[in-house]
Design a protein around this motif. Structure first.
Motif, PDB file in Angstrom:
ATOM      1  N   MET A 163      26.027  16.417  68.086  1.00 18.08           N
ATOM      2  CA  MET A 163      26.369  15.501  69.170  1.00 18.08           C
ATOM      3  C   MET A 163      25.106  14.924  69.796  1.00 18.08           C
ATOM      4  O   MET A 163      25.034  13.727  70.072  1.00 18.08           O
ATOM      5  N   GLU A 164      24.140  15.767  70.013  1.00 16.33           N
ATOM      6  CA  GLU A 164      22.883  15.303  70.591  1.00 16.33           C
ATOM      7  C   GLU A 164      22.264  14.231  69.704  1.00 16.33           C
ATOM      8  O   GLU A 164      21.780  13.208  70.194  1.00 16.33           O
ATOM      9  N   ALA A 165      22.288  14.454  68.402  1.00 16.57           N
ATOM     10  CA  ALA A 165      21.738  13.464  67.465  1.00 16.57           C
ATOM     11  C   ALA A 165      22.505  12.146  67.557  1.00 16.57           C
ATOM     12  O   ALA A 165      21.898  11.067  67.492  1.00 16.57           O
ATOM     13  N   GLN A 166      23.811  12.213  67.728  1.00 16.11           N
ATOM     14  CA  GLN A 166      24.608  10.990  67.874  1.00 16.11           C
ATOM     15  C   GLN A 166      24.208  10.228  69.135  1.00 16.11           C
ATOM     16  O   GLN A 166      24.073   9.003  69.099  1.00 16.11           O
ATOM     17  N   PHE A 167      24.025  10.932  70.234  1.00 15.17           N
ATOM     18  CA  PHE A 167      23.632  10.272  71.474  1.00 15.17           C
ATOM     19  C   PHE A 167      22.219   9.698  71.379  1.00 15.17           C
ATOM     20  O   PHE A 167      21.967   8.596  71.875  1.00 15.17           O
ATOM     21  N   VAL A 168      21.304  10.412  70.762  1.00 14.16           N
ATOM     22  CA  VAL A 168      19.939   9.912  70.606  1.00 14.16           C
ATOM     23  C   VAL A 168      19.955   8.633  69.776  1.00 14.16           C
ATOM     24  O   VAL A 168      19.303   7.637  70.120  1.00 14.16           O
ATOM     25  N   SER A 169      20.720   8.626  68.702  1.00 13.24           N
ATOM     26  CA  SER A 169      20.828   7.438  67.850  1.00 13.24           C
ATOM     27  C   SER A 169      21.460   6.273  68.606  1.00 13.24           C
ATOM     28  O   SER A 169      20.979   5.136  68.529  1.00 13.24           O
ATOM     29  N   LEU A 170      22.520   6.560  69.330  1.00 16.37           N
ATOM     30  CA  LEU A 170      23.200   5.522  70.118  1.00 16.37           C
ATOM     31  C   LEU A 170      22.254   4.920  71.146  1.00 16.37           C
ATOM     32  O   LEU A 170      22.159   3.689  71.276  1.00 16.37           O
ATOM     33  N   ASP A 171      21.541   5.755  71.883  1.00 19.13           N
ATOM     34  CA  ASP A 171      20.601   5.267  72.893  1.00 19.13           C
ATOM     35  C   ASP A 171      19.485   4.433  72.256  1.00 19.13           C
ATOM     36  O   ASP A 171      19.097   3.392  72.787  1.00 19.13           O
ATOM     37  N   ALA A 172      18.980   4.879  71.107  1.00 22.36           N
ATOM     38  CA  ALA A 172      17.917   4.140  70.424  1.00 22.36           C
ATOM     39  C   ALA A 172      18.419   2.773  69.962  1.00 22.36           C
ATOM     40  O   ALA A 172      17.710   1.768  70.106  1.00 22.36           O
ATOM     41  N   ASP A 173      19.630   2.740  69.427  1.00 24.08           N
ATOM     42  CA  ASP A 173      20.218   1.459  69.006  1.00 24.08           C
ATOM     43  C   ASP A 173      20.352   0.513  70.191  1.00 24.08           C
ATOM     44  O   ASP A 173      20.055  -0.676  70.094  1.00 24.08           O
ATOM     45  N   TRP A 174      20.816   1.043  71.321  1.00 22.30           N
ATOM     46  CA  TRP A 174      21.004   0.228  72.519  1.00 22.30           C
ATOM     47  C   TRP A 174      19.665  -0.321  73.014  1.00 22.30           C
ATOM     48  O   TRP A 174      19.541  -1.492  73.339  1.00 22.30           O
ATOM     49  N   GLU A 175      18.662   0.514  73.052  1.00 24.90           N
ATOM     50  CA  GLU A 175      17.352   0.087  73.549  1.00 24.90           C
ATOM     51  C   GLU A 175      16.635  -0.864  72.591  1.00 24.90           C
ATOM     52  O   GLU A 175      15.749  -1.602  73.011  1.00 24.90           O
ATOM     53  N   ALA A 176      17.016  -0.852  71.325  1.00 30.50           N
ATOM     54  CA  ALA A 176      16.361  -1.698  70.335  1.00 30.50           C
ATOM     55  C   ALA A 176      16.842  -3.150  70.381  1.00 30.50           C
ATOM     56  O   ALA A 176      16.239  -4.014  69.754  1.00 30.50           O
ATOM     57  N   GLN A 177      17.895  -3.406  71.108  1.00 32.59           N
ATOM     58  CA  GLN A 177      18.436  -4.764  71.184  1.00 32.59           C
ATOM     59  C   GLN A 177      18.289  -5.319  72.590  1.00 32.59           C
ATOM     60  O   GLN A 177      18.128  -4.564  73.545  1.00 32.59           O
ATOM     61  N   ALA A 178      18.363  -6.615  72.686  1.00 28.89           N
ATOM     62  CA  ALA A 178      18.350  -7.250  74.008  1.00 28.89           C
ATOM     63  C   ALA A 178      19.645  -6.877  74.722  1.00 28.89           C
ATOM     64  O   ALA A 178      20.718  -6.878  74.117  1.00 28.89           O
ATOM     65  N   PRO A 179      19.568  -6.522  76.003  1.00 30.22           N
ATOM     66  CA  PRO A 179      20.787  -6.125  76.722  1.00 30.22           C
ATOM     67  C   PRO A 179      21.729  -7.323  76.918  1.00 30.22           C
ATOM     68  O   PRO A 179      21.300  -8.388  77.363  1.00 30.22           O
ATOM     69  N   THR A 180      22.989  -7.112  76.547  1.00 28.30           N
ATOM     70  CA  THR A 180      24.032  -8.127  76.729  1.00 28.30           C
ATOM     71  C   THR A 180      25.302  -7.433  77.197  1.00 28.30           C
ATOM     72  O   THR A 180      25.447  -6.216  77.061  1.00 28.30           O
ATOM     73  N   VAL A 181      26.224  -8.215  77.716  1.00 29.57           N
ATOM     74  CA  VAL A 181      27.512  -7.660  78.141  1.00 29.57           C
ATOM     75  C   VAL A 181      28.236  -7.052  76.949  1.00 29.57           C
ATOM     76  O   VAL A 181      28.729  -5.911  77.019  1.00 29.57           O
TER      77      VAL A 181
END
Length: 181
Positions: free
Chosen positions: A38-56
């Motif tokens: 689960m921790e690995a899933q959250f780390v991956s999710l957070d990294a994906d989110w931070e790697a892109q420009a924030p949008t709605v």
């Protein structure tokens, strides 16, 4: 909210084990594995989110994925048949994981109302974000307490070769949940 990924450590008490009754060490090992996943899933999710420009749309997708992880984890916890001696800890895990899931659901609902997203973690300062952080602190505390409880069993290793000591009193449980300090 990055801390939400880390919280998972609490996530410690979950594993669906096909109806087989687990021993306490087996249970702890299964939980440790699930927490790590689960921790690995959250780390991956957070990294994906931070790697892109924030949008709605990106924020909504992030929260959809985050809730999928939360719900899957909670399902595993509910399916777990806790061994004797762990039932109270298991019930406490259900409580804290129900609460963090509900807090994340409220935060996701808040994010769904955003008209713009200009920062990756802008939801942190919302009332829902602050409420989720408060529950997250409970999750961390539960994690640390559970880790300490398992760590205390290490003293039992010295009893391993003593024939008259019952097996359940010899069980040393070694897990590393990765709880934040």
């Amino acid at each position: 909210m990055r801390r939400l990924g880390t919280w998972i450590c609490l996530t410690m008490l979950l594993t669906a084990c096909g109806g087989k009754t687990l021993t306490v060490p087996e249970y702890a090992a299964e939980v440790e594995q699930l927490v790590a996943e689960m921790e690995a899933q959250f780390v991956s999710l957070d990294a994906d989110w931070e790697a892109q420009a924030p949008t709605v749309d990106g924020a909504r997708s992030y929260w959809d994925r985050r809730l999928q992880i939360r719900h899957g984890f909670l399902e595993h916890i509910r399916d777990l048949d806790a061994p004797d001696g762990i039932a109270a800890q298991h019930d406490a895990a259900l409580d804290v994981f129900d609460r963090i899931t509900a807090a994340d659901e409220a935060l996701a609902a808040r994010v769904a109302t955003f008209d713009t997203v200009s920062e990756h973690w802008q939801w942190v300062d919302t009332p829902e974000g602050q409420a989720a952080d408060a529950v997250l602190e409970d999750v961390y505390e539960f994690c640390r307490a559970s880790q300490a409880e398992y760590d205390a069993t290490a003293e039992r290793e010295s009893l391993e070769d003593v024939p008259w000591v019952p097996p359940e009193m010899k069980e040393a449980i070694k897990v590393a949940f990765g709880c934040p300090p």
